[in-house]
Design a protein around this motif. Structure first.
Motif, PDB file in Angstrom:
ATOM      1  N   THR A 110      -8.364 -38.984  14.732  1.00 25.57           N
ATOM      2  CA  THR A 110      -8.522 -37.304  14.795  1.00 25.57           C
ATOM      3  C   THR A 110      -9.710 -37.253  15.925  1.00 25.57           C
ATOM      4  N   ALA A 111     -10.525 -38.105  15.975  1.00 31.51           N
ATOM      5  CA  ALA A 111     -11.912 -37.787  16.947  1.00 31.51           C
ATOM      6  C   ALA A 111     -12.046 -39.330  17.325  1.00 31.51           C
ATOM      7  N   ALA A 112     -13.289 -39.728  17.014  1.00 27.19           N
ATOM      8  CA  ALA A 112     -13.553 -41.214  17.523  1.00 27.19           C
ATOM      9  C   ALA A 112     -13.045 -41.804  16.220  1.00 27.19           C
ATOM     10  N   LEU A 113     -12.318 -43.148  16.735  1.00 32.55           N
ATOM     11  CA  LEU A 113     -11.562 -43.757  15.876  1.00 32.55           C
ATOM     12  C   LEU A 113     -12.377 -44.249  14.782  1.00 32.55           C
ATOM     13  N   ARG A 114     -11.946 -44.355  13.514  1.00 37.26           N
ATOM     14  CA  ARG A 114     -12.944 -44.725  12.216  1.00 37.26           C
ATOM     15  C   ARG A 114     -11.823 -45.269  11.298  1.00 37.26           C
ATOM     16  N   GLY A 115     -12.056 -46.378  10.609  1.00 33.96           N
ATOM     17  CA  GLY A 115     -11.435 -46.995   9.688  1.00 33.96           C
ATOM     18  C   GLY A 115     -11.172 -46.421   8.280  1.00 33.96           C
ATOM     19  N   TYR A 116     -10.439 -46.606   7.464  1.00 37.82           N
ATOM     20  CA  TYR A 116     -10.423 -46.378   6.095  1.00 37.82           C
ATOM     21  C   TYR A 116      -9.633 -47.363   5.165  1.00 37.82           C
ATOM     22  N   MET A 117     -10.219 -47.547   4.030  1.00 35.53           N
ATOM     23  CA  MET A 117      -9.629 -48.142   2.851  1.00 35.53           C
ATOM     24  C   MET A 117      -9.174 -47.218   1.799  1.00 35.53           C
ATOM     25  N   ALA A 118      -8.180 -47.429   1.058  1.00 40.07           N
ATOM     26  CA  ALA A 118      -7.678 -46.708  -0.263  1.00 40.07           C
ATOM     27  C   ALA A 118      -6.963 -47.694  -1.162  1.00 40.07           C
ATOM     28  N   LEU A 119      -7.347 -47.381  -2.314  1.00 35.22           N
ATOM     29  CA  LEU A 119      -6.909 -47.977  -3.511  1.00 35.22           C
ATOM     30  C   LEU A 119      -6.204 -46.918  -4.491  1.00 35.22           C
ATOM     31  N   MET A 172      -4.921 -49.625   4.144  1.00 36.30           N
ATOM     32  CA  MET A 172      -5.841 -49.669   5.332  1.00 36.30           C
ATOM     33  C   MET A 172      -5.609 -49.327   6.621  1.00 36.30           C
ATOM     34  N   GLY A 173      -6.302 -48.404   7.427  1.00 36.54           N
ATOM     35  CA  GLY A 173      -6.003 -47.876   8.482  1.00 36.54           C
ATOM     36  C   GLY A 173      -6.876 -47.377   9.378  1.00 36.54           C
ATOM     37  N   ILE A 174      -6.249 -46.713  10.460  1.00 37.59           N
ATOM     38  CA  ILE A 174      -7.398 -45.806  11.522  1.00 37.59           C
ATOM     39  C   ILE A 174      -6.809 -44.525  11.622  1.00 37.59           C
ATOM     40  N   LEU A 224     -15.737 -41.737   0.089  1.00 35.38           N
ATOM     41  CA  LEU A 224     -14.294 -41.854  -0.529  1.00 35.38           C
ATOM     42  C   LEU A 224     -13.716 -40.470  -0.943  1.00 35.38           C
ATOM     43  N   THR A 225     -12.416 -40.521  -0.814  1.00 32.81           N
ATOM     44  CA  THR A 225     -11.503 -39.183  -1.290  1.00 32.81           C
ATOM     45  C   THR A 225     -10.376 -40.017  -2.050  1.00 32.81           C
ATOM     46  N   LEU A 226      -9.914 -39.512  -3.094  1.00 31.28           N
ATOM     47  CA  LEU A 226      -8.837 -40.012  -3.644  1.00 31.28           C
ATOM     48  C   LEU A 226      -7.553 -39.162  -3.479  1.00 31.28           C
ATOM     49  N   ALA A 227      -6.170 -39.766  -3.041  1.00 33.14           N
ATOM     50  CA  ALA A 227      -5.003 -39.066  -3.009  1.00 33.14           C
ATOM     51  C   ALA A 227      -3.832 -40.114  -2.814  1.00 33.14           C
ATOM     52  N   PHE A 228      -3.355 -40.675  -3.699  1.00 34.07           N
ATOM     53  CA  PHE A 228      -2.497 -41.472  -3.670  1.00 34.07           C
ATOM     54  C   PHE A 228      -0.900 -41.014  -3.148  1.00 34.07           C
ATOM     55  N   SER A 229      -0.633 -39.921  -4.004  1.00 32.80           N
ATOM     56  CA  SER A 229       0.620 -39.218  -3.617  1.00 32.80           C
ATOM     57  C   SER A 229       0.877 -38.828  -2.073  1.00 32.80           C
ATOM     58  N   THR A 230      -0.257 -38.509  -1.486  1.00 30.52           N
ATOM     59  CA  THR A 230      -0.139 -38.097  -0.021  1.00 30.52           C
ATOM     60  C   THR A 230       0.558 -39.217   0.941  1.00 30.52           C
ATOM     61  N   LEU A 231       0.418 -40.751   0.307  1.00 30.14           N
ATOM     62  CA  LEU A 231       0.980 -41.662   1.185  1.00 30.14           C
ATOM     63  C   LEU A 231       2.246 -41.446   1.322  1.00 30.14           C
TER      64      LEU A 231
END
Length: 163
Positions: free
Chosen positions: A64-73, A59-61, A9-16
């Motif tokens: 950059t390399a092999a596809l991986r998913g992520y979730m962020a809150l 939530m997304g994909i 996990l990494t946090l970064a709201f404003s980058t959205l």
């Protein structure tokens, strides 16, 4: 039963929203979710929605390399997590539990969590679920209603295919 997912996990709201920091563009909207293209993710696509309580989920994909998913809150409220702080997080998806590790980041007054998921199908499978409950170690559970995700994830797949 808890299932371990290879998550970081990494946090970064404003980058959205900070296009100066990370180039992204709106691909469309579907069922109350915005679909965005994030150039620094391959480009990859994500869905995002703000809840009435001021939290925002994405939530997304990452392509950059092999596809991986992520979730962020993310939230402007005091999430009680410091930058670079690591803490355990429990994810409950309609009763099925997964665990991971969070890494805090605070940017422009926002705090949140970004979760890497080693299987992008986990992200797509959320479309068939009703609620995702995220409980950080020592924190209160946060419930994310997954209404509309079926249509949003179809748009996400179309977005990803267009990249």
């Amino acid at each position: 039963m808890k299932t371990e997912i290879a998550i970081g996990l990494t946090l970064a709201f404003s980058t959205l929203f900070a296009t100066d920091v990370m180039a992204q563009s709106k691909y469309g909207s579907e069922a109350g979710w915005d679909i965005l293209v994030k150039d620094n993710m391959g480009p990859g696509c994500l869905i995002t929605k703000s809840n009435a309580d001021g939290t925002q989920v994405q939530m997304g994909i990452d392509a950059t390399a092999a596809l991986r998913g992520y979730m962020a809150l993310y939230t402007k409220a005091d999430a009680k997590v410091a930058a670079d702080e690591k803490l355990a997080v429990l994810f409950d998806v309609d009763g099925q539990k997964f665990s991971g590790e969070a890494k805090g980041q605070v940017m422009d007054g926002y705090r949140g969590a970004f979760v890497w998921v080693n299987n992008p199908d986990f992200i797509y499978d959320l479309a068939k679920k009703t609620a995702l409950t995220i409980t950080p170690q020592g924190g209160n559970p946060i419930v994310v209603k997954l209404a509309g995700t079926d249509a949003a994830f179809k748009a996400l797949r179309a977005c990803q295919a267009a990249q």
